[in-house]
Design a protein around this motif. Sequence first.
Motif, PDB file in Angstrom:
ATOM      1  N   SER A 119       0.880  -1.156   0.000  1.00 34.78           N
ATOM      2  CA  SER A 119       0.000   0.000   0.000  1.00 34.78           C
ATOM      3  C   SER A 119       0.921   1.211   0.000  1.00 34.78           C
ATOM      4  O   SER A 119       1.769   1.329   0.884  1.00 34.78           O
ATOM      5  N   HIS A 148      -2.983  19.424  -0.348  1.00 35.05           N
ATOM      6  CA  HIS A 148      -2.641  18.088  -0.860  1.00 35.05           C
ATOM      7  C   HIS A 148      -3.180  16.971   0.027  1.00 35.05           C
ATOM      8  O   HIS A 148      -3.621  15.945  -0.475  1.00 35.05           O
ATOM      9  N   THR A 149      -3.127  17.161   1.339  1.00 37.98           N
ATOM     10  CA  THR A 149      -3.584  16.077   2.213  1.00 37.98           C
ATOM     11  C   THR A 149      -5.094  15.931   2.190  1.00 37.98           C
ATOM     12  O   THR A 149      -5.601  14.836   2.420  1.00 37.98           O
ATOM     13  N   THR A 150      -5.826  16.990   1.889  1.00 36.96           N
ATOM     14  CA  THR A 150      -7.279  16.847   1.799  1.00 36.96           C
ATOM     15  C   THR A 150      -7.670  16.082   0.540  1.00 36.96           C
ATOM     16  O   THR A 150      -8.720  15.456   0.502  1.00 36.96           O
ATOM     17  N   LEU A 151      -6.826  16.098  -0.480  1.00 38.51           N
ATOM     18  CA  LEU A 151      -7.096  15.362  -1.719  1.00 38.51           C
ATOM     19  C   LEU A 151      -6.548  13.939  -1.673  1.00 38.51           C
ATOM     20  O   LEU A 151      -6.927  13.094  -2.468  1.00 38.51           O
ATOM     21  N   PHE A 152      -5.628  13.673  -0.760  1.00 40.14           N
ATOM     22  CA  PHE A 152      -4.950  12.388  -0.675  1.00 40.14           C
ATOM     23  C   PHE A 152      -5.718  11.456   0.255  1.00 40.14           C
ATOM     24  O   PHE A 152      -6.103  11.839   1.344  1.00 40.14           O
ATOM     25  N   THR A 153      -5.939  10.219  -0.174  1.00 41.87           N
ATOM     26  CA  THR A 153      -6.751   9.306   0.631  1.00 41.87           C
ATOM     27  C   THR A 153      -5.969   8.142   1.236  1.00 41.87           C
ATOM     28  O   THR A 153      -6.507   7.412   2.049  1.00 41.87           O
ATOM     29  N   GLY A 154      -4.732   7.942   0.855  1.00 42.02           N
ATOM     30  CA  GLY A 154      -3.971   6.814   1.372  1.00 42.02           C
ATOM     31  C   GLY A 154      -3.209   7.148   2.637  1.00 42.02           C
ATOM     32  O   GLY A 154      -3.305   8.259   3.167  1.00 42.02           O
TER      33      GLY A 154
END
Length: 188
Positions: free
Chosen positions: A138, A166-172
């Motif tokens: 992962s 960026h972290t609001t768009l990132f899901t991992g």
Amino acid sequence: LRTPQSPRQVYAWVCWCCGGGSLNHPGWWPTSMLNTILYLNVGRSHQSQDALFATAGATHAVIILTEPWWGQLPNGSFGTSLYPGWTTYTPVVPVPLDSRPRVLAFTRDDAIPPGKVVHRPQTFSHTDALDITLLLLSPLRIWAFYIPPYDHGRNDCSLLDTLVDHTTLFTGPGLVLGDFNCHHPSWD
């Protein structure tokens, strides 16, 4: 997350099976020290950085440095020390001649081959912020920062605005680390 004696040194363990983070997850604690990430501020010291790789370099898969040594190399160019068996990632490519990066990432080639790292110098386009992803089972995204200490009533935290975007768009799974030296509405 475990903090050893030095307040600047943080070890973070993540599950290499899934990159996730429940303490009850069977793969959470590494079976080998090669599964660790080491973060350290070396205070621009060439000697400290070389000593770190001479000792901790054998036991870590990823080393993230803030305030790394950056200077003139024997061939006349500017850069940081190169360590056999390690790949170096700079925040921007190429690093402008009139500046030095204040954060670097190193990955140990026998633990995480260069083809298993996605380097994103365009995310911040700044010498004080780094964005890489380790392509494990992962993917694990790592953002590393150096924000200079509060100076004369000013503190530029604009890199943190970009991080929040960026972290609001990132899901991992992701890991944010570094020397922040400032306040931001997201955590005030």
